[in-house]
Design a protein around this motif. Sequence first.
Motif, mmCIF file in Angstrom:
data_model
loop_
_atom_site.group_PDB
_atom_site.id
_atom_site.type_symbol
_atom_site.label_atom_id
_atom_site.label_comp_id
_atom_site.label_asym_id
_atom_site.label_seq_id
_atom_site.Cartn_x
_atom_site.Cartn_y
_atom_site.Cartn_z
ATOM 1 N N ALA A 1 34.482 19.973 7.908
ATOM 2 C CA ALA A 1 34.115 18.910 8.846
ATOM 3 C C ALA A 1 35.147 18.782 9.960
ATOM 4 C CB ALA A 1 33.957 17.582 8.103
ATOM 5 N N VAL A 2 36.429 18.934 9.631
ATOM 6 C CA VAL A 2 37.476 18.872 10.658
ATOM 7 C C VAL A 2 37.299 19.989 11.673
ATOM 8 C CG1 VAL A 2 39.953 19.199 11.072
ATOM 9 C CG2 VAL A 2 39.199 17.684 9.265
ATOM 10 N N VAL A 3 37.079 21.200 11.200
ATOM 11 C CA VAL A 3 36.917 22.342 12.108
ATOM 12 C C VAL A 3 35.677 22.136 12.983
ATOM 13 C CG1 VAL A 3 36.459 24.817 12.200
ATOM 14 C CG2 VAL A 3 38.163 23.935 10.609
ATOM 15 N N TRP B 1 26.917 10.469 17.275
ATOM 16 C CA TRP B 1 25.517 10.902 17.234
ATOM 17 C C TRP B 1 24.680 10.062 18.183
ATOM 18 C CZ3 TRP B 1 22.418 10.296 12.024
ATOM 19 C CH2 TRP B 1 21.119 10.753 12.195
ATOM 20 N N ILE B 2 24.810 8.764 18.128
ATOM 21 C CA ILE B 2 24.019 7.864 18.972
ATOM 22 C C ILE B 2 24.374 8.032 20.445
ATOM 23 C CG2 ILE B 2 23.654 5.434 19.543
ATOM 24 C CD1 ILE B 2 23.978 4.907 16.475
ATOM 25 N N LEU B 3 25.665 8.085 20.759
ATOM 26 C CA LEU B 3 26.081 8.174 22.161
ATOM 27 C C LEU B 3 25.671 9.498 22.796
ATOM 28 C CD1 LEU B 3 29.579 6.506 21.865
ATOM 29 C CD2 LEU B 3 27.594 5.599 23.088
ATOM 30 N N VAL B 4 25.766 10.586 22.050
ATOM 31 C CA VAL B 4 25.361 11.879 22.609
ATOM 32 C C VAL B 4 23.846 11.916 22.770
ATOM 33 C CG1 VAL B 4 25.288 14.367 22.180
ATOM 34 C CG2 VAL B 4 27.391 13.096 21.806
ATOM 35 N N ALA B 5 23.132 11.314 21.845
ATOM 36 C CA ALA B 5 21.668 11.295 21.936
ATOM 37 C C ALA B 5 21.187 10.438 23.111
ATOM 38 C CB ALA B 5 21.068 10.773 20.637
ATOM 39 N N CYS B 6 22.000 9.493 23.557
ATOM 40 C CA CYS B 6 21.609 8.610 24.662
ATOM 41 C C CYS B 6 21.824 9.229 26.038
ATOM 42 C CB CYS B 6 22.400 7.311 24.596
ATOM 43 S SG CYS B 6 21.934 6.245 23.246
ATOM 44 N N THR B 7 22.557 10.322 26.101
ATOM 45 C CA THR B 7 22.899 10.889 27.404
ATOM 46 C C THR B 7 22.047 12.114 27.703
ATOM 47 O OG1 THR B 7 24.608 12.312 26.494
ATOM 48 C CG2 THR B 7 25.282 10.120 27.213
ATOM 49 N N GLY C 1 24.034 20.391 22.175
ATOM 50 C CA GLY C 1 23.303 20.719 20.954
ATOM 51 C C GLY C 1 24.254 20.938 19.783
ATOM 52 N N TRP C 2 25.384 21.595 20.041
ATOM 53 C CA TRP C 2 26.377 21.802 18.986
ATOM 54 C C TRP C 2 26.969 20.466 18.542
ATOM 55 C CZ3 TRP C 2 27.810 24.470 15.136
ATOM 56 C CH2 TRP C 2 29.091 24.380 14.613
ATOM 57 N N VAL C 3 27.250 19.601 19.494
ATOM 58 C CA VAL C 3 27.797 18.285 19.154
ATOM 59 C C VAL C 3 26.793 17.494 18.316
ATOM 60 C CG1 VAL C 3 28.628 16.090 20.097
ATOM 61 C CG2 VAL C 3 29.307 18.232 21.172
ATOM 62 N N MET C 4 25.525 17.552 18.699
ATOM 63 C CA MET C 4 24.497 16.855 17.916
ATOM 64 C C MET C 4 24.386 17.447 16.519
ATOM 65 S SD MET C 4 23.146 14.248 19.298
ATOM 66 C CE MET C 4 21.671 14.044 18.332
ATOM 67 N N PHE C 5 24.403 18.783 16.402
ATOM 68 C CA PHE C 5 24.336 19.411 15.090
ATOM 69 C C PHE C 5 25.493 18.958 14.212
ATOM 70 C CE2 PHE C 5 26.003 22.739 12.325
ATOM 71 C CZ PHE C 5 24.968 22.817 11.404
ATOM 72 N N VAL C 6 26.691 19.005 14.760
ATOM 73 C CA VAL C 6 27.884 18.640 13.989
ATOM 74 C C VAL C 6 27.828 17.174 13.574
ATOM 75 C CG1 VAL C 6 30.385 18.303 14.143
ATOM 76 C CG2 VAL C 6 29.361 20.426 14.935
ATOM 77 N N SER C 7 27.483 16.295 14.492
ATOM 78 C CA SER C 7 27.485 14.872 14.152
ATOM 79 C C SER C 7 26.401 14.536 13.125
ATOM 80 C CB SER C 7 27.340 14.011 15.412
ATOM 81 O OG SER C 7 26.150 14.299 16.090
#
Length: 152
Positions: free
Chosen positions: A94-96, A37-43, A52-58
């Motif tokens: 969560a795995v999916v 979450w932190i690393l994706v938000a920093c980039t 956006g999907w990665v942020m939602f999932v994390s």
Amino acid sequence: MASNTVTMGHLPSGVGVCTTIPDILYVPELIFGGLVWILVACTYVVPHNPQGWVMFVSVFCFVMTFIWLVVFACGSHGNSSGWAAADCIYHLIAVVFYLSASVALAKVTMDFKSDPFTKDYKLDISAVVFSYVTTLLYFVHTILSAIRWKSF
């Protein structure tokens, strides 16, 4: 002294959440999921949709795992096979989610490698690694939760 760390026939409550398998995996899931979450938000990456999907999932998995941990720690779950099934199903979801987010994040990172010495690229590589580690943690938790569910 005998340690009772492998108790698959019941759901723990209180401090038992931090000492039983698979529930001891909640803490690493929160740590590595928070790092994603932190690393994706920093980039800053141009294709916003996969990010956006990665942020939602994390964020979703971090919040739900924390809530799930609190429910187990407070003992609000009782000791029924329904909660064991819900635990297994949540971790499977969560795995999916994390696997799909990890693949999308890896694809975006591979497309972004035109300048591998930038800070954003290095942060994305770290996010991909932590995302796959988090996926693995949730997968192991799912398998162990399924074994516990079937032992009820």
